[in-house]
Write a protein that holds these residues in place. Structure first.
Motif, PDB file in Angstrom:
ATOM      1  N   GLU A   1      -9.499  63.369 -20.724  1.00 46.11           N
ATOM      2  CA  GLU A   1      -8.265  62.991 -20.789  1.00 46.11           C
ATOM      3  C   GLU A   1      -7.605  62.658 -19.322  1.00 46.11           C
ATOM      4  OE1 GLU A   1      -8.644  67.766 -20.034  1.00 46.11           O
ATOM      5  OE2 GLU A   1      -9.426  66.168 -20.936  1.00 46.11           O
ATOM      6  N   TRP A   2      -8.719  62.501 -18.406  1.00 44.68           N
ATOM      7  CA  TRP A   2      -8.339  61.661 -17.228  1.00 44.68           C
ATOM      8  C   TRP A   2      -9.059  60.238 -17.132  1.00 44.68           C
ATOM      9  CZ3 TRP A   2     -10.150  65.946 -13.113  1.00 44.68           C
ATOM     10  CH2 TRP A   2      -9.250  66.970 -13.324  1.00 44.68           C
ATOM     11  N   LEU A   3      -9.609  59.696 -18.161  1.00 44.71           N
ATOM     12  CA  LEU A   3     -10.224  58.390 -18.388  1.00 44.71           C
ATOM     13  C   LEU A   3      -9.375  57.724 -19.258  1.00 44.71           C
ATOM     14  CD1 LEU A   3     -13.854  59.476 -17.955  1.00 44.71           C
ATOM     15  CD2 LEU A   3     -12.529  58.626 -16.147  1.00 44.71           C
ATOM     16  N   TRP A   4      -8.544  56.753 -18.846  1.00 46.60           N
ATOM     17  CA  TRP A   4      -7.525  56.016 -19.852  1.00 46.60           C
ATOM     18  C   TRP A   4      -7.996  54.596 -20.124  1.00 46.60           C
ATOM     19  CZ3 TRP A   4      -2.734  57.578 -22.235  1.00 46.60           C
ATOM     20  CH2 TRP A   4      -2.546  58.916 -22.177  1.00 46.60           C
TER      21      TRP A   4
ATOM     22  N   VAL B   1      -8.917  46.383 -21.987  1.00 44.71           N
ATOM     23  CA  VAL B   1      -8.488  45.087 -21.021  1.00 44.71           C
ATOM     24  C   VAL B   1      -7.876  45.586 -19.806  1.00 44.71           C
ATOM     25  CG1 VAL B   1      -7.763  43.424 -22.812  1.00 44.71           C
ATOM     26  CG2 VAL B   1      -5.980  45.246 -22.106  1.00 44.71           C
ATOM     27  N   ALA B   2      -7.748  46.778 -19.802  1.00 46.59           N
ATOM     28  CA  ALA B   2      -7.455  47.712 -18.437  1.00 46.59           C
ATOM     29  C   ALA B   2      -7.868  49.173 -18.624  1.00 46.59           C
ATOM     30  CB  ALA B   2      -5.929  47.581 -18.096  1.00 46.59           C
ATOM     31  N   ARG B   3      -8.293  49.767 -17.532  1.00 50.29           N
ATOM     32  CA  ARG B   3      -8.578  51.186 -17.563  1.00 50.29           C
ATOM     33  C   ARG B   3      -8.173  51.789 -16.212  1.00 50.29           C
ATOM     34  NH1 ARG B   3     -15.120  51.624 -16.242  1.00 50.29           N
ATOM     35  NH2 ARG B   3     -14.960  50.310 -14.349  1.00 50.29           N
ATOM     36  N   ALA B   4      -8.004  53.211 -16.386  1.00 47.91           N
ATOM     37  CA  ALA B   4      -7.704  54.080 -15.272  1.00 47.91           C
ATOM     38  C   ALA B   4      -8.342  55.408 -15.048  1.00 47.91           C
ATOM     39  CB  ALA B   4      -6.369  54.270 -15.158  1.00 47.91           C
ATOM     40  N   GLY B   5      -8.984  55.973 -14.077  1.00 50.12           N
ATOM     41  CA  GLY B   5      -9.647  57.007 -14.063  1.00 50.12           C
ATOM     42  C   GLY B   5      -9.157  57.876 -12.842  1.00 50.12           C
ATOM     43  N   TRP B   6      -9.400  59.272 -12.911  1.00 49.80           N
ATOM     44  CA  TRP B   6      -9.020  60.156 -11.748  1.00 49.80           C
ATOM     45  C   TRP B   6     -10.477  61.242 -11.692  1.00 49.80           C
ATOM     46  CZ3 TRP B   6      -5.593  57.958 -14.895  1.00 49.80           C
ATOM     47  CH2 TRP B   6      -4.273  57.760 -13.990  1.00 49.80           C
ATOM     48  N   TRP B   7     -10.403  61.670 -10.650  1.00 47.10           N
ATOM     49  CA  TRP B   7     -11.871  62.572 -10.209  1.00 47.10           C
ATOM     50  C   TRP B   7     -11.281  63.911  -9.493  1.00 47.10           C
ATOM     51  CZ3 TRP B   7     -13.386  64.089  -5.500  1.00 47.10           C
ATOM     52  CH2 TRP B   7     -14.729  64.616  -5.208  1.00 47.10           C
ATOM     53  N   CYS B   8     -12.123  64.800  -9.677  1.00 43.07           N
ATOM     54  CA  CYS B   8     -11.802  66.110  -8.863  1.00 43.07           C
ATOM     55  C   CYS B   8     -13.306  66.515  -8.336  1.00 43.07           C
ATOM     56  CB  CYS B   8     -11.029  66.933  -9.709  1.00 43.07           C
ATOM     57  SG  CYS B   8     -12.176  67.993 -11.077  1.00 43.07           S
ATOM     58  N   ARG B   9     -13.131  67.598  -7.448  1.00 44.08           N
ATOM     59  CA  ARG B   9     -14.350  68.422  -7.168  1.00 44.08           C
ATOM     60  C   ARG B   9     -14.779  69.305  -8.311  1.00 44.08           C
ATOM     61  NH1 ARG B   9     -11.556  69.134  -2.183  1.00 44.08           N
ATOM     62  NH2 ARG B   9     -12.300  67.537  -0.680  1.00 44.08           N
ATOM     63  N   THR B  10     -16.083  69.565  -8.564  1.00 45.56           N
ATOM     64  CA  THR B  10     -16.381  70.654  -9.352  1.00 45.56           C
ATOM     65  C   THR B  10     -15.776  71.979  -9.242  1.00 45.56           C
ATOM     66  OG1 THR B  10     -18.783  69.659  -9.644  1.00 45.56           O
ATOM     67  CG2 THR B  10     -18.264  71.783 -10.424  1.00 45.56           C
TER      68      THR B  10
ATOM     69  N   CYS C   1      -8.486  45.703 -14.350  1.00 47.27           N
ATOM     70  CA  CYS C   1      -7.655  44.944 -15.204  1.00 47.27           C
ATOM     71  C   CYS C   1      -8.501  43.686 -15.574  1.00 47.27           C
ATOM     72  CB  CYS C   1      -5.950  44.928 -14.422  1.00 47.27           C
ATOM     73  SG  CYS C   1      -5.246  43.529 -15.582  1.00 47.27           S
ATOM     74  N   ALA C   2      -8.539  43.384 -16.687  1.00 52.53           N
ATOM     75  CA  ALA C   2      -8.986  41.928 -17.138  1.00 52.53           C
ATOM     76  C   ALA C   2      -7.996  40.897 -16.621  1.00 52.53           C
ATOM     77  CB  ALA C   2      -9.349  41.943 -18.371  1.00 52.53           C
ATOM     78  N   ASP C   3      -8.647  39.551 -16.281  1.00 57.88           N
ATOM     79  CA  ASP C   3      -7.937  38.496 -15.972  1.00 57.88           C
ATOM     80  C   ASP C   3      -6.706  38.238 -16.891  1.00 57.88           C
ATOM     81  OD1 ASP C   3      -9.051  38.513 -13.906  1.00 57.88           O
ATOM     82  OD2 ASP C   3     -10.239  36.581 -14.198  1.00 57.88           O
ATOM     83  N   GLY C   4      -5.563  38.151 -16.873  1.00 61.15           N
ATOM     84  CA  GLY C   4      -4.420  37.933 -17.443  1.00 61.15           C
ATOM     85  C   GLY C   4      -3.824  38.880 -18.411  1.00 61.15           C
ATOM     86  N   HIS C   5      -4.246  40.241 -18.052  1.00 58.30           N
ATOM     87  CA  HIS C   5      -3.639  41.258 -18.657  1.00 58.30           C
ATOM     88  C   HIS C   5      -3.045  42.397 -17.858  1.00 58.30           C
ATOM     89  CE1 HIS C   5      -5.556  40.689 -22.577  1.00 58.30           C
ATOM     90  NE2 HIS C   5      -6.454  40.110 -21.980  1.00 58.30           N
ATOM     91  N   GLU C   6      -2.240  41.865 -16.904  1.00 65.33           N
ATOM     92  CA  GLU C   6      -1.604  42.691 -15.994  1.00 65.33           C
ATOM     93  C   GLU C   6      -0.194  43.470 -16.653  1.00 65.33           C
ATOM     94  OE1 GLU C   6      -2.423  39.521 -15.413  1.00 65.33           O
ATOM     95  OE2 GLU C   6      -3.626  39.705 -13.674  1.00 65.33           O
ATOM     96  N   ALA C   7       0.220  42.869 -17.621  1.00 62.71           N
ATOM     97  CA  ALA C   7       1.275  43.541 -18.427  1.00 62.71           C
ATOM     98  C   ALA C   7       0.751  44.952 -19.078  1.00 62.71           C
ATOM     99  CB  ALA C   7       2.005  42.780 -19.288  1.00 62.71           C
ATOM    100  N   ALA C   8      -0.412  44.922 -19.560  1.00 61.99           N
ATOM    101  CA  ALA C   8      -1.298  45.743 -20.162  1.00 61.99           C
ATOM    102  C   ALA C   8      -1.718  47.109 -19.117  1.00 61.99           C
ATOM    103  CB  ALA C   8      -2.317  45.692 -20.855  1.00 61.99           C
ATOM    104  N   ALA C   9      -2.102  46.506 -17.843  1.00 59.68           N
ATOM    105  CA  ALA C   9      -2.327  47.436 -16.698  1.00 59.68           C
ATOM    106  C   ALA C   9      -1.042  48.060 -16.284  1.00 59.68           C
ATOM    107  CB  ALA C   9      -2.929  46.657 -15.711  1.00 59.68           C
TER     108      ALA C   9
END
Length: 314
Positions: free
Chosen positions: A49-52, A61-70, A83-91
Motif C-alpha cells: 500500500e506504499w508502492l503506487w 508511466v509514473a510511480r511513487a514509493g515509501w520506505w521505513c525501518r523494519t 515519471c516517464a517522459d511526457g507524463h508529468e500530469a499523470a505524475a
C-alpha cells in the motif's frame, strides 16, 4: 489499508500494487532501489500500500514509493518517484493521490533521491533531476539538504588510527547519549540543526539513539570511543551494518578536541573494524556543508560515488 484505484482522464489508473507479485510491474520504471524492493517487502521495510503506480494502457508511466525501518508502523522516507517522459500530469495526480493515502493529513515525510556526484555538470542528468524535484516542489516541498555519499572498497589501504588515541568499546547507552549531547554543540548536520530548534541537545541525542543507534543489530563492541592517554574521551565512531551495507553510522569529536585531526583516527578505527569483517564495501554520508568530515573521508580512501538530495514539507 484497502487498495484505492482512481480514474483520470484518458484512462489513467492510479493505485497501489496488490502485493509482491506486482513488483515487476512497479519496476517498469527504473531507479537505484529496484533490486531491493522484493526483499524490503518481505522484511516489512516497504508495504504494497506504499508502492503506487500510474497506469496508462497497462504501462507504468509514473510511480511513487515509501520506505521505513523494519518494525516501524509509518513510512520514514518518500524515496521513489519516477515519471516517464511526457507524463508529468499523470505524475502530479499520482503524487497527490498516493501521498494523501499514505501519509493522510499529517506533514509528508522527507523526499530523498540518489543522484550522480556530478549531476549538475551533466545537462541530461540535471534536466531529469530538475523535472522530478520540480514536480515535488509543486506539492509544497522545498530543498532541505544535499548529502555526499562515500564508499570504501577492499583493496584500498586500511587507514591507520595512529598512536595518539587508544580505543575501547562504548560503555553503554548513557555514555553514548552523553557524548552525542556534547557533540551536537556546533553540529554541521542539517537534520540535527533542525532537531535543535525544538529540542534540547540531550533530547535530540536520546531521540537519535532510540530511533537509530538502538536498532543496529551488529556487535556493540564495534562502537568505539577514542581516548587520550589519561583516559579522557575525545570522541566516538559507530561502525555498524544496516540492512544493506556496512556503514560508518555516526562519528563525532567533542568540541574541546576539534581541529586537531582526531576525526582521522576515529574514522580509521571504524574503517578498520568493518574492513576486518570482510565487508564488500563500507558506506558513509555527510552533508555537503560539512566540509571537514568530507575531507576526512577522502583522506581515509573513501570515494564520493554519488549524492543524495532531500526535500521537506516543513
Amino acid at each position: 489499508m484497502t487498495a484505492v484505484s482512481s480514474q483520470y482522464p484518458l484512462g489513467l489508473t492510479v493505485r497501489p500494487i496488490t502485493g509482491p507479485d506486482e513488483v515487476e510491474l512497479f519496476n517498469q520504471l527504473r531507479y537505484a532501489f529496484d533490486h531491493e524492493i522484493a526483499g524490503d517487502l518481505r522484511a516489512g521495510r516497504r508495504r504494497p500500500e506504499w508502492l503506487w503506480v500510474a497506469l496508462s494502457e497497462g504501462r507504468v508511466v509514473a510511480r511513487a514509493g515509501w520506505w521505513c525501518r523494519t518494525g516501524d508502523e509509518r513510512p520514514l522516507l518518500f524515496d521513489i518517484f519516477d515519471c516517464a517522459d511526457g507524463h508529468e500530469a499523470a505524475a502530479r495526480h499520482l503524487l497527490r493521490t498516493a501521498q494523501a493515502a499514505v501519509t493522510g493529513e499529517g506533514t509528508p515525510v522527507q523526499y530523498l533521491r540518489f543522484v550522480p556526484g556530478d549531476w549538475r555538470d551533466d545537462p541530461a542528468v540535471r534536466r531529469g533531476v530538475d523535472r522530478l524535484v520540480g514536480l515535488i516542489e509543486e506539492q509544497g516541498a522545498r530543498p532541505f539538504v544535499e548529502r555526499l555519499r562515500f564508499q570504501w572498497e577492499p583493496g584500498t589501504p586500511v587507514p591507520d588510527p595512529g598512536e595518539r588515541l587508544s580505543f575501547r568499546p562504548v560503555a553503554g547507552r548513557e555514555e553514548l547519549v552523553g557524548l552525542m549531547t556534547e557533540i551536537l554543540d556546533g553540529t554541521l548536520d542539517a537534520h540535527s540543526v533542525r532537531d535543535l530548534r525544538t529540542m534540547t541537545p540531550r533530547e535530540a541525542a536520546v531521540e537519535q539513539y532510540d530511533d537509530e543507534m538502538e536498532k543496529y543489530t551488529t556487535p556493540r563492541d564495534w562502537w568505539r570511543v577514542g581516548v587520550l592517554p589519561d583516559g579522557e574521551p575525545v570522541g566516538f565512531v559507530i561502525a555498524a551494518r544496516n540492512n544493506y551495507n556496512a556503514v560508518i553510522a555516526y562519528i563525532g569529536v567533542r568540541p574541546a578536541h576539534r581541529g586537531r585531526g582526531y576525526v582521522d583516527a576515529l574514522l580509521a578505527e571504524g574503517t578498520r573494524i568493518l574492513a576486518g569483517t570482510g565487508a564488500p564495501r563500507i558506506r558513509a554520508t555527510t552533508d555537503v556543508g560539512n566540509t571537514p568530515m568530507a575531507a576526512a573521508f577522502l583522506r581515509a580512501g573513501y570515494v564520493n560515488h554519488e549524492r543524495e538530495i532531500h526535500y521537506a514539507w516543513s
